[in-house]
Enzyme design. Sequence first.
Site, PDB file in Angstrom:
ATOM      1  N   THR A   1       4.234   4.697  -3.449  1.00 45.23           N
ATOM      2  CA  THR A   1       5.251   3.966  -4.231  1.00 45.23           C
ATOM      3  C   THR A   1       4.625   2.697  -4.820  1.00 45.23           C
ATOM      4  O   THR A   1       4.844   2.365  -5.995  1.00 45.23           O
ATOM      5  CB  THR A   1       6.470   3.623  -3.364  1.00 45.23           C
ATOM      6  OG1 THR A   1       6.820   4.761  -2.581  1.00 45.23           O
ATOM      7  CG2 THR A   1       7.652   3.213  -4.217  1.00 45.23           C
TER       8      THR A   1
ATOM      9  N   GLY B   1       3.447   1.721   7.925  1.00 50.27           N
ATOM     10  CA  GLY B   1       2.146   2.087   8.491  1.00 50.27           C
ATOM     11  C   GLY B   1       1.782   3.543   8.278  1.00 50.27           C
ATOM     12  O   GLY B   1       0.744   3.991   8.755  1.00 50.27           O
ATOM     13  N   GLY B   2       2.640   4.261   7.536  1.00 51.67           N
ATOM     14  CA  GLY B   2       2.317   5.652   7.221  1.00 51.67           C
ATOM     15  C   GLY B   2       0.980   5.758   6.498  1.00 51.67           C
ATOM     16  O   GLY B   2       0.283   6.770   6.594  1.00 51.67           O
ATOM     17  N   GLY B   3       0.618   4.707   5.785  1.00 55.98           N
ATOM     18  CA  GLY B   3      -0.665   4.681   5.083  1.00 55.98           C
ATOM     19  C   GLY B   3      -1.725   3.913   5.847  1.00 55.98           C
ATOM     20  O   GLY B   3      -2.784   3.585   5.295  1.00 55.98           O
TER      21      GLY B   3
ATOM     22  N   THR C   1       0.846  -1.203   0.000  1.00 49.23           N
ATOM     23  CA  THR C   1       0.000   0.000   0.000  1.00 49.23           C
ATOM     24  C   THR C   1       0.879   1.251   0.000  1.00 49.23           C
ATOM     25  O   THR C   1       1.946   1.260   0.620  1.00 49.23           O
ATOM     26  CB  THR C   1      -0.876   0.013   1.271  1.00 49.23           C
ATOM     27  OG1 THR C   1      -1.700  -1.158   1.262  1.00 49.23           O
ATOM     28  CG2 THR C   1      -1.784   1.238   1.338  1.00 49.23           C
ATOM     29  N   GLY C   2       0.399   2.296  -0.649  1.00 46.78           N
ATOM     30  CA  GLY C   2       1.102   3.574  -0.566  1.00 46.78           C
ATOM     31  C   GLY C   2       1.376   4.157  -1.942  1.00 46.78           C
ATOM     32  O   GLY C   2       1.077   3.548  -2.973  1.00 46.78           O
TER      33      GLY C   2
ATOM     34  N   ALA D   1       7.975   1.476   2.281  1.00 41.01           N
ATOM     35  CA  ALA D   1       8.322   1.586   3.703  1.00 41.01           C
ATOM     36  C   ALA D   1       8.451   3.060   4.055  1.00 41.01           C
ATOM     37  O   ALA D   1       8.693   3.905   3.183  1.00 41.01           O
ATOM     38  CB  ALA D   1       9.635   0.866   3.992  1.00 41.01           C
ATOM     39  N   ASP D   2       8.281   3.341   5.330  1.00 40.55           N
ATOM     40  CA  ASP D   2       8.525   4.708   5.812  1.00 40.55           C
ATOM     41  C   ASP D   2       9.986   4.884   6.191  1.00 40.55           C
ATOM     42  O   ASP D   2      10.528   5.986   6.098  1.00 40.55           O
ATOM     43  CB  ASP D   2       7.605   5.003   7.000  1.00 40.55           C
ATOM     44  CG  ASP D   2       6.147   4.891   6.586  1.00 40.55           C
ATOM     45  OD1 ASP D   2       5.761   5.574   5.625  1.00 40.55           O
ATOM     46  OD2 ASP D   2       5.407   4.091   7.188  1.00 40.55           O
TER      47      ASP D   2
ATOM     48  N   GLU E   1      -0.612  -5.416   5.841  1.00 47.51           N
ATOM     49  CA  GLU E   1       0.695  -5.552   5.185  1.00 47.51           C
ATOM     50  C   GLU E   1       1.496  -6.676   5.840  1.00 47.51           C
ATOM     51  O   GLU E   1       2.145  -7.476   5.155  1.00 47.51           O
ATOM     52  CB  GLU E   1       1.456  -4.224   5.266  1.00 47.51           C
ATOM     53  CG  GLU E   1       0.821  -3.149   4.396  1.00 47.51           C
ATOM     54  CD  GLU E   1       1.424  -1.767   4.554  1.00 47.51           C
ATOM     55  OE1 GLU E   1       1.245  -0.958   3.635  1.00 47.51           O
ATOM     56  OE2 GLU E   1       2.059  -1.483   5.576  1.00 47.51           O
TER      57      GLU E   1
HETATM   58  C1  5RP Z   1       1.375   1.993   4.270  1.00 48.24           C
HETATM   59  C2  5RP Z   1       2.848   1.841   4.287  1.00 48.24           C
HETATM   60  C3  5RP Z   1       3.589   2.399   3.114  1.00 48.24           C
HETATM   61  O1  5RP Z   1       4.290   1.372   2.497  1.00 48.24           O
HETATM   62  C4  5RP Z   1       4.538   3.450   3.601  1.00 48.24           C
HETATM   63  O2  5RP Z   1       3.804   4.425   4.334  1.00 48.24           O
HETATM   64  C5  5RP Z   1       5.274   4.132   2.450  1.00 48.24           C
HETATM   65  O3  5RP Z   1       4.361   4.837   1.693  1.00 48.24           O
HETATM   66  P1  5RP Z   1       4.784   5.715   0.433  1.00 48.24           P
HETATM   67  O4  5RP Z   1       5.218   4.774  -0.618  1.00 48.24           O
HETATM   68  O5  5RP Z   1       3.534   6.463   0.090  1.00 48.24           O
HETATM   69  O6  5RP Z   1       5.885   6.640   0.877  1.00 48.24           O
HETATM   70  O7  5RP Z   1       3.442   1.287   5.166  1.00 48.24           O
HETATM   71  O8  5RP Z   1       0.799   1.557   5.472  1.00 48.24           O
END
Ligand code: 5RP
Length: 229
Positions: free
Chosen positions: A37, A101-103, A34-35, A89-90, A109
């Site tokens: 990327t 978990g930023g998303g 998710t996210g 990943a964050d 996940e």
């Molecule tokens: C979602 C996540 C994402 O993989 C993480 O937040 C990175 O997101 P992005 O690709 O938008 O920077 O862990 O829960």
Amino acid sequence: MTTSTSLSQDELKTLVGQAALQYVVRGEIVGVGTGSTVNKFIDALAGMKDEIKGAVSSSVASTERLKALGIPVFDANEVESLAVYIDGADEIDGKGHMVKGGGAALTREKIVAALASRFVCIADESKLVAALGKFPLPVEVIPMAAQHITRRFAAMGGTASLRLKDGQPLVTDNGQHILDVTGLSIQDPLAFESEINQWPGVVTVGVFAHQKASVCLLGTAQGVKTLAY
Ligand code: 5RP
């Protein structure tokens, strides 16, 4: 792949999303994270949708994007194992441990990652850290335990804030809340993940050390670097 011009973060995400296609096993089901990327990866995956069986998705958002592009989505209970799981990943450290978990999708996940033999992390170079702890640590919690868990983090030097969306507590795909914790020093990610995961009311802590990345495709100004762990 090498490039000479400086690329935006969005372009780096596109590069690693496309590079991840080489890890997709033809004829199989691929695990999808998710996210922003991963959205680039999903868009690239659409170009080979006739060569895979489909995907297992880690969020409602990714499921909707996959389906909109005509990629069949399987329930996690329908598959016994996956060859590969691809996610962002964050933060990622030099051993492949991550904060995620930023998303807000960390629990699903971790579930989909657990089904996979290989975790391919796709990230731009801003995500590479010497030690985890710069990015606020997401923790999915049962709402009635939020204050208790907040006090437990405070006792270890952390400050937990309830994540909001439009002024209201964010509700995850699992109907729970997210605490974002700052001020932590995560010296031993494996031990930290094990400890926090057994606190009552914690659904999932956003440290991915037991299910760390096997490979990271890192988008840099020089192109995609492959880091293997
Ligand atoms: C979602 C996540 C994402 O993989 C993480 O937040 C990175 O997101 P992005 O690709 O938008 O920077 O862990 O829960």
